[in-house]
Enzyme design. Structure first.
Site, PDB file in Angstrom:
ATOM      1  N   GLN A  67       9.743   0.430   6.488  1.00  0.00           N
ATOM      2  CA  GLN A  67       8.425  -0.120   6.797  1.00  0.00           C
ATOM      3  C   GLN A  67       8.415  -1.646   6.648  1.00  0.00           C
ATOM      4  O   GLN A  67       8.676  -2.165   5.564  1.00  0.00           O
ATOM      5  CB  GLN A  67       7.381   0.495   5.851  1.00  0.00           C
ATOM      6  CG  GLN A  67       5.982  -0.089   5.953  1.00  0.00           C
ATOM      7  CD  GLN A  67       5.394   0.039   7.354  1.00  0.00           C
ATOM      8  OE1 GLN A  67       5.314  -0.947   8.076  1.00  0.00           O
ATOM      9  NE2 GLN A  67       5.009   1.243   7.728  1.00  0.00           N
ATOM     10  N   ARG A 101       5.777  -3.632   6.942  1.00  0.00           N
ATOM     11  CA  ARG A 101       4.536  -4.151   6.371  1.00  0.00           C
ATOM     12  C   ARG A 101       4.583  -4.062   4.850  1.00  0.00           C
ATOM     13  O   ARG A 101       5.017  -3.064   4.289  1.00  0.00           O
ATOM     14  CB  ARG A 101       3.327  -3.366   6.903  1.00  0.00           C
ATOM     15  CG  ARG A 101       1.987  -3.927   6.431  1.00  0.00           C
ATOM     16  CD  ARG A 101       0.793  -3.140   6.965  1.00  0.00           C
ATOM     17  NE  ARG A 101       0.901  -1.741   6.639  1.00  0.00           N
ATOM     18  CZ  ARG A 101       0.918  -0.773   7.535  1.00  0.00           C
ATOM     19  NH1 ARG A 101       0.862  -1.059   8.819  1.00  0.00           N
ATOM     20  NH2 ARG A 101       1.012   0.487   7.174  1.00  0.00           N
ATOM     21  N   GLU A 120       2.019   4.875   8.258  1.00  0.00           N
ATOM     22  CA  GLU A 120       1.785   4.936   6.808  1.00  0.00           C
ATOM     23  C   GLU A 120       0.327   4.650   6.461  1.00  0.00           C
ATOM     24  O   GLU A 120      -0.236   5.251   5.544  1.00  0.00           O
ATOM     25  CB  GLU A 120       2.699   3.958   6.083  1.00  0.00           C
ATOM     26  CG  GLU A 120       2.539   4.002   4.564  1.00  0.00           C
ATOM     27  CD  GLU A 120       3.489   3.081   3.829  1.00  0.00           C
ATOM     28  OE1 GLU A 120       3.138   2.645   2.716  1.00  0.00           O
ATOM     29  OE2 GLU A 120       4.577   2.788   4.370  1.00  0.00           O
TER      30      GLU A 120
END
Length: 284
Positions: free
Chosen positions: A41, A43, A83
Site C-alpha cells: 500500500q 498510502r 483498504e
C-alpha cells in the site's frame, strides 16, 4: 483537439485477463477479520473525517465496489486496492465485505495499488513521490516506465521524485496539506536545508502563494549576505572627499570606483565636445 490522456491502463489493464463467463466465479464475500492491510500500500495517511463520511455512506448503501485482494500464505487475504473501504466498513459495523481475489506478484500488486490510489486521488504528493521511488528501487522502473504505467508525463514523474530531496520537516508540511506540491518544488531552489525549513514555515504562517515562495527562494539563493555586500561597497569618507576635490579642480563631475586594494578607476563626465576639449587642455 488532442484527446485528454487517461490515467495509465487502469486496474483492468494491470490484472490478468478475465476467464470466460462460464468459468468466471461470482462475486465473493469475506469476513472483515479475514482481510489484512496490504504490504504494497503506497498510502500512509488516511483522513479521519473523509473515512467517517465513507463509513456513513457504507452504513447506508453497503460496499458497492469489491475490494481487490490476494491470498496470504498464512491464511486470509491481503488487500491490494480498497483498504480505505475496508476500514470504513469496520467503522460502519459490517461483518463481511465483497472481494475480488487475484493472484498477483509483489510488482503487479504494488502497481495496481498505486494506480488505484492515483485514480481516486487518495495519495498526497509525498506519498506519490515515495511510491514512484519504490518502483525505481524495488522493481528497476525508469521514469519513462512509471509515466507509461500511471498515465503521466515523464516530467510529472521527475518533478514528483524531486520532492524527496526536501527535508523531513518540509515534507511533513506537504503531507499535512499545509503546503502544496508547487510550494515544495519552489523551495528546492533555496541554498540550504536550514533556509528551506525557514522559508517553508514562513510560507505557512504568512500564506505565501507558490509564486511568492519561488521569489523568496531565488532571493535566498542569490545570497543571504546581499545587504552586507551592498554595505561593503559603500564609498568611504576619504573617497567621497577626493571626488569633491577633483570635481572642483576639473570643473566636471568626477567619480572614483575602487576595484581592489590600491586599484580603481576615475571617471570624468562631460556634457559636450567643448567641455571635453577643455578637460584635455587642463589635464595635459
Amino acid at each position: 483537439m488532442v484527446a485528454r490522456r487517461r490515467l495509465g491502463r487502469g486496474l483492468d489493464g494491470l490484472l490478468p485477463a478475465a476467464p470466460p463467463p462460464s468459468e468466471r466465479p461470482s462475486k465473493n464475500n469475506a469476513a472483515i477479520e479475514e482481510l489484512h492491510p496490504g504490504r504494497m500500500q503506497p498510502r500512509v495517511r488516511i483522513d479521519a473525517e473523509a473515512l467517517a463520511e465513507l463509513a456513513a455512506s457504507i452504513r447506508e448503501h453497503g460496499v458497492l465496489e469489491p475490494i481487490l485482494v490476494r491470498k496470504r500464505s498464512l491464511g486470509g487475504f491481503e488487500i491490494i486496492a480498497g483498504e480505505r473501504r475496508w476500514r470504513a466498513a469496520q467503522q460502519a459495523g459490517l461483518k463481511e465485505v465483497p472481494i475480488f481475489v487475484h493472484d498477483l506478484d509483489d510488482e503487479k500488486a504494488f502497481e495496481a495499488a498505486l494506480v488505484e490510489n492515483l485514480q481516486r486521488e487518495d495519495l498526497n504528493p509525498m506519498e506519490t513521490a515515495r511510491a514512484f521511488q519504490r518502483l525505481v528501487d524495488d522493481f528497476g522502473y525508469t521514469q519513462e516506465t512509471i509515466a507509461s504505467k500511471v498515465g503521466k508525463e515523464r516530467s510529472t514523474v521527475a518533478n514528483a521524485l524531486r520532492l524527496l530531496k526536501l527535508p523531513e520537516d518540509v515534507a511533513g508540511l506537504i503531507e499535512g496539506g499545509q503546503l502544496s506540491e508547487g510550494h515544495g518544488r519552489a523551495l528546492l531552489s533555496a541554498p540550504s536545508v536550514s533556509t528551506m525549513k525557514k522559508l517553508a514555515h514562513s510560507a505557512v504562517s504568512k500564506g505565501w502563494s507558490v509564486r511568492e515562495a519561488e521569489r523568496q527562494a531565488r532571493r535566498a539563493a542569490r545570497g543571504d549576505d546581499a545587504p552586507s555586500k551592498k554595505k561593503s561597497s559603500a564609498k568611504s569618507a576619504n573617497v567621497r572627499d577626493l571626488e569633491r576635490r577633483l570635481s572642483r579642480a576639473l570643473g566636471s563631475t568626477t567619480t572614483i570606483h575602487e576595484s581592489g586594494k590600491e586599484r580603481g578607476q576615475i571617471r570624468i563626465n562631460y556634457a559636450s565636445f567643448d567641455e571635453l576639449d577643455r578637460l584635455i587642455e587642463k589635464l595635459t
